[in-house]
Design an enzyme around this catalytic site. Structure first.
Site, PDB file in Angstrom:
ATOM      1  N   PHE A 188       4.249   0.242 -11.522  1.00 27.54           N
ATOM      2  CA  PHE A 188       4.131   1.218 -12.605  1.00 27.54           C
ATOM      3  C   PHE A 188       4.479   0.657 -13.982  1.00 27.54           C
ATOM      4  O   PHE A 188       4.492   1.377 -14.965  1.00 27.54           O
ATOM      5  CB  PHE A 188       4.987   2.453 -12.312  1.00 27.54           C
ATOM      6  CG  PHE A 188       6.466   2.190 -12.279  1.00 27.54           C
ATOM      7  CD1 PHE A 188       7.224   2.271 -13.433  1.00 27.54           C
ATOM      8  CD2 PHE A 188       7.093   1.850 -11.094  1.00 27.54           C
ATOM      9  CE1 PHE A 188       8.583   2.020 -13.405  1.00 27.54           C
ATOM     10  CE2 PHE A 188       8.449   1.598 -11.056  1.00 27.54           C
ATOM     11  CZ  PHE A 188       9.201   1.684 -12.215  1.00 27.54           C
ATOM     12  N   ASP A 202      15.846  -1.576  -3.532  1.00 25.86           N
ATOM     13  CA  ASP A 202      14.942  -2.718  -3.732  1.00 25.86           C
ATOM     14  C   ASP A 202      15.764  -3.980  -3.962  1.00 25.86           C
ATOM     15  O   ASP A 202      15.466  -4.773  -4.862  1.00 25.86           O
ATOM     16  CB  ASP A 202      14.016  -2.424  -4.916  1.00 25.86           C
ATOM     17  CG  ASP A 202      12.749  -3.288  -4.889  1.00 25.86           C
ATOM     18  OD1 ASP A 202      12.508  -3.960  -3.868  1.00 25.86           O
ATOM     19  OD2 ASP A 202      12.016  -3.285  -5.896  1.00 25.86           O
TER      20      ASP A 202
HETATM   21  N1  LIG Z   1      17.506  -7.721 -18.130  1.00 31.76           N
HETATM   22  C1  LIG Z   1      16.821  -8.785 -17.722  1.00 31.76           C
HETATM   23  N2  LIG Z   1      17.195 -10.019 -18.116  1.00 31.76           N
HETATM   24  C2  LIG Z   1      16.510 -11.117 -17.750  1.00 31.76           C
HETATM   25  N3  LIG Z   1      15.401 -11.091 -16.984  1.00 31.76           N
HETATM   26  C3  LIG Z   1      14.960  -9.892 -16.551  1.00 31.76           C
HETATM   27  C4  LIG Z   1      15.640  -8.673 -16.894  1.00 31.76           C
HETATM   28  N4  LIG Z   1      14.954  -7.649 -16.355  1.00 31.76           N
HETATM   29  C5  LIG Z   1      13.901  -8.187 -15.704  1.00 31.76           C
HETATM   30  N5  LIG Z   1      13.885  -9.531 -15.811  1.00 31.76           N
HETATM   31  C6  LIG Z   1      12.910 -10.473 -15.252  1.00 31.76           C
HETATM   32  O1  LIG Z   1      11.650  -9.811 -15.149  1.00 31.76           O
HETATM   33  C7  LIG Z   1      11.201  -9.771 -13.791  1.00 31.76           C
HETATM   34  C8  LIG Z   1      10.498  -8.452 -13.497  1.00 31.76           C
HETATM   35  O2  LIG Z   1      11.398  -7.363 -13.731  1.00 31.76           O
HETATM   36  P1  LIG Z   1      11.398  -6.048 -12.825  1.00 31.76           P
HETATM   37  O3  LIG Z   1      11.660  -6.433 -11.413  1.00 31.76           O
HETATM   38  O4  LIG Z   1      12.299  -5.047 -13.446  1.00 31.76           O
HETATM   39  O5  LIG Z   1       9.908  -5.562 -13.000  1.00 31.76           O
HETATM   40  P2  LIG Z   1       8.892  -4.851 -12.009  1.00 31.76           P
HETATM   41  O6  LIG Z   1       7.807  -4.336 -12.853  1.00 31.76           O
HETATM   42  O7  LIG Z   1       9.600  -3.866 -11.178  1.00 31.76           O
HETATM   43  O8  LIG Z   1       8.389  -6.043 -11.150  1.00 31.76           O
HETATM   44  P3  LIG Z   1       8.357  -6.194  -9.566  1.00 31.76           P
HETATM   45  O9  LIG Z   1       7.694  -4.992  -9.023  1.00 31.76           O
HETATM   46  O10 LIG Z   1       7.596  -7.478  -9.406  1.00 31.76           O
HETATM   47  O11 LIG Z   1       9.801  -6.299  -9.126  1.00 31.76           O
HETATM   48  C9  LIG Z   1      12.469  -9.981 -12.956  1.00 31.76           C
HETATM   49  O12 LIG Z   1      12.214 -10.586 -11.714  1.00 31.76           O
HETATM   50  C10 LIG Z   1      13.326 -10.870 -13.848  1.00 31.76           C
HETATM   51  O13 LIG Z   1      13.019 -12.227 -13.651  1.00 31.76           O
END
Ligand SMILES: Nc1ncnc2c1ncn2[C@@H]1O[C@H](COP(=O)(O)OP(=O)(O)OP(=O)(O)O)[C@@H](O)[C@H]1O
Length: 477
Positions: A129, A290
């Site tokens: 999303f 998760d």
């Molecule tokens: N606060 C943060 N500081 C540094 N890196 C971050 C942070 N938040 C997210 N990331 C990086 O961005 C990537 C993706 O973030 P996140 O898991 O929140 O997104 P997502 O859209 O839910 O992706 P997925 O479904 O692949 O997990 C993380 O694996 C991490 O490497």
């Protein structure tokens, strides 16, 4: 004191506000004004609304007045501000949630975020999303020209943009994306208050006010402080893991130890941080759902921070009661899949959920969902051939075929796993992981909770903590 902590066995109903102001009795120390109420109104969008009090938790006056403003009871402002908070709570309980957030933000000194505050850089990933970008806060008096906006590399190199952030753009037009984004925002506000050290610092959200480059007018963005360049999955993909985390975790190379012991100490320190953070969020009633290496960011100071609350749930107020299966990662998901058994898939109406959920929490121990995932992370860290995607899939298939019984898996597997790290110290690590990766048994227990895990002999032998303290001492010399 009423709180958002998981209910004790005797607590079965939500607690209401004080009817009188607590400081009116001169002998009693002012206690918390703000207590957990069932979220009993509907927001504009027809979803369960959030009273400000449930956002604030039970400690705003005490924490905010004493720790942030450094006021004590003798200060004339203390009762005035306490009164102001109680009035704010009364008034805001009828507001739509976004409005409450905005006022809360300004009360707590958070910035009112807007599109022009940020410059968006490299795209880091895409979930179901949202799309995640790195970025930076635009400092005051700096105008950002198009060359910077269009080139993540230029942004990276430009020394003026020091405050790095992570931005998540909630997809526009994707079914359920807006709601998932709202959930994630809500959980981030909750955990940033309840367990600030355990999670990436949440800076807030804004609605794009223009169409340009990555921005779509009206689209929502969530913003976090940038916590570190790499997550645990990045470190685990490196052949040198876990030694590639030794200096970050301990500030130096652990001397006088053989490599197996060094590896074991690093992994124990990572695991201790994960389980401690889980204990903190579980204590506030939140299940992450998760937990996996990609959702554990490693900071420059060696702190492991939880990110991605997009699949989280809070059963005590019935929030995100039933997950979308698509949100759950099958590689880390326990056999029960749903936090609550599949027989109760439809959330009861909000006020009933508020009353029932402490009971459901007790009966189902939904926090054990995360503990299974933590067990898989421990197995991957400790056993090199489970770190690859194929190795993990294979392991999960085998595990399923032996009824999620890790001891049986060890007997029958042909993967030839190297379990030496877990077998150290009379097999304490192995014993712990068999109590995390397990089917839910009688009364849906049968797996260690975070607090029980922290009391397990694996952690009690605090050799990783001793090493961390020693390294700090030698640094401060
Ligand atoms: N606060 C943060 N500081 C540094 N890196 C971050 C942070 N938040 C997210 N990331 C990086 O961005 C990537 C993706 O973030 P996140 O898991 O929140 O997104 P997502 O859209 O839910 O992706 P997925 O479904 O692949 O997990 C993380 O694996 C991490 O490497």
């Amino acid at each position: 004191m009423a709180s958002l902590l998981p209910p004790s066995p005797t607590t079965t109903a939500p607690i209401t506000k004080h009817s009188t102001l607590p400081w009116t009795s001169s002998s009693s120390k002012p206690t918390s004004l703000i207590h957990f109420n069932p979220p009993s109104y509907k927001s504009r969008r027809g979803r369960p609304g959030l009273c400000c009090n449930s956002i604030l938790g039970n400690d705003i006056p005490e924490d905010f007045l004493t720790k942030t403003l450094h006021l004590d009871e003798s200060n004339l402002l203390f009762p005035v501000l306490q009164y102001a908070f109680s009035q704010f709570e009364e008034i805001s309980s009828g507001w739509p949630e976004t409005q409450s957030w905005e006022v809360l933000d300004s009360l707590l000194g958070r910035r009112n975020l807007k599109t022009s505050d940020f410059v968006v850089g490299e795209r880091l990933g895409e979930g179901s999303f949202g799309v995640v970008y790195s970025g930076a806060i635009v400092p005051k008096n700096v105008s950002v020209d198009d060359r910077i906006r269009k080139s993540p590399r230029r942004l990276e190199m430009d020394g003026r943009f020091k405050e790095k952030v992570i931005l998540k753009k909630i997809k526009v037009g994707t079914l359920g994306a807006e709601e998932c984004g709202d959930f994630e925002e809500w959980f981030n506000y909750r955990v940033s208050r309840a367990a600030p050290d355990s999670c990436a610092e949440f800076l807030g959200s804004f609605i794009a006010d223009q169409n340009s480059l990555q921005f779509t007018k009206g689209g929502k963005w969530l913003v976090w402080k940038f916590e570190g360049d790499r997550n645990l999955a990045d470190y685990m993909n490196d052949r040198s893991f876990p030694l590639n985390l030794e200096e970050i975790m301990f500030g130096r190379t652990l001397q006088g130890l053989d490599s197996v012991k060094r590896n074991a100490l690093i992994i124990k320190q990572i695991m201790r941080q994960i389980v401690t953070s889980l204990k903190k969020i579980h204590d506030t009633g939140i299940v992450h759902r998760d937990i996996k290496p990609a959702n554990l960011v490693v900071t420059r100071k060696g702190k492991i921070k939880l990110i991605d609350f997009g699949a989280a749930t809070d059963l005590r107020i019935g929030k995100n009661y039933v997950p979308n299966r698509g949100l759950l990662d099958p590689d880390y998901c326990p056999p029960e899949l749903y936090v609550l058994p599949e027989e109760t898939p439809i959330p009861p109406p909000e006020p009933i959920a508020a009353i029932l959920s402490p009971i459901l929490w007790q009966l189902n121990s939904p926090d054990l969902f995360d503990m299974y995932s933590a067990g898989i992370v421990l197995m991957q860290m400790a056993v090199p051939n489970l770190r690859s995607a194929a190795g993990l899939k294979n392991f999960n298939t085998q595990l399923k075929s032996v009824g999620y019984d890790l001891k049986k898996w060890r007997e029958y597997t042909r993967l030839k796993p190297d379990l030496s790290l877990l077998d150290l110290d009379s097999g304490r690590g192995w014993d712990l992981v068999t109590k995390l990766i397990a089917e839910r048994g009688f009364l849906r227990k049968g797996r260690l909770s975070a607090s029980a895990a922290l009391r397990h002999p694996y952690f009690l032998l605090g050799d990783d903590q001793a090493a961390a303290i020693l390294s700090k001492l030698s640094f401060s010399k």
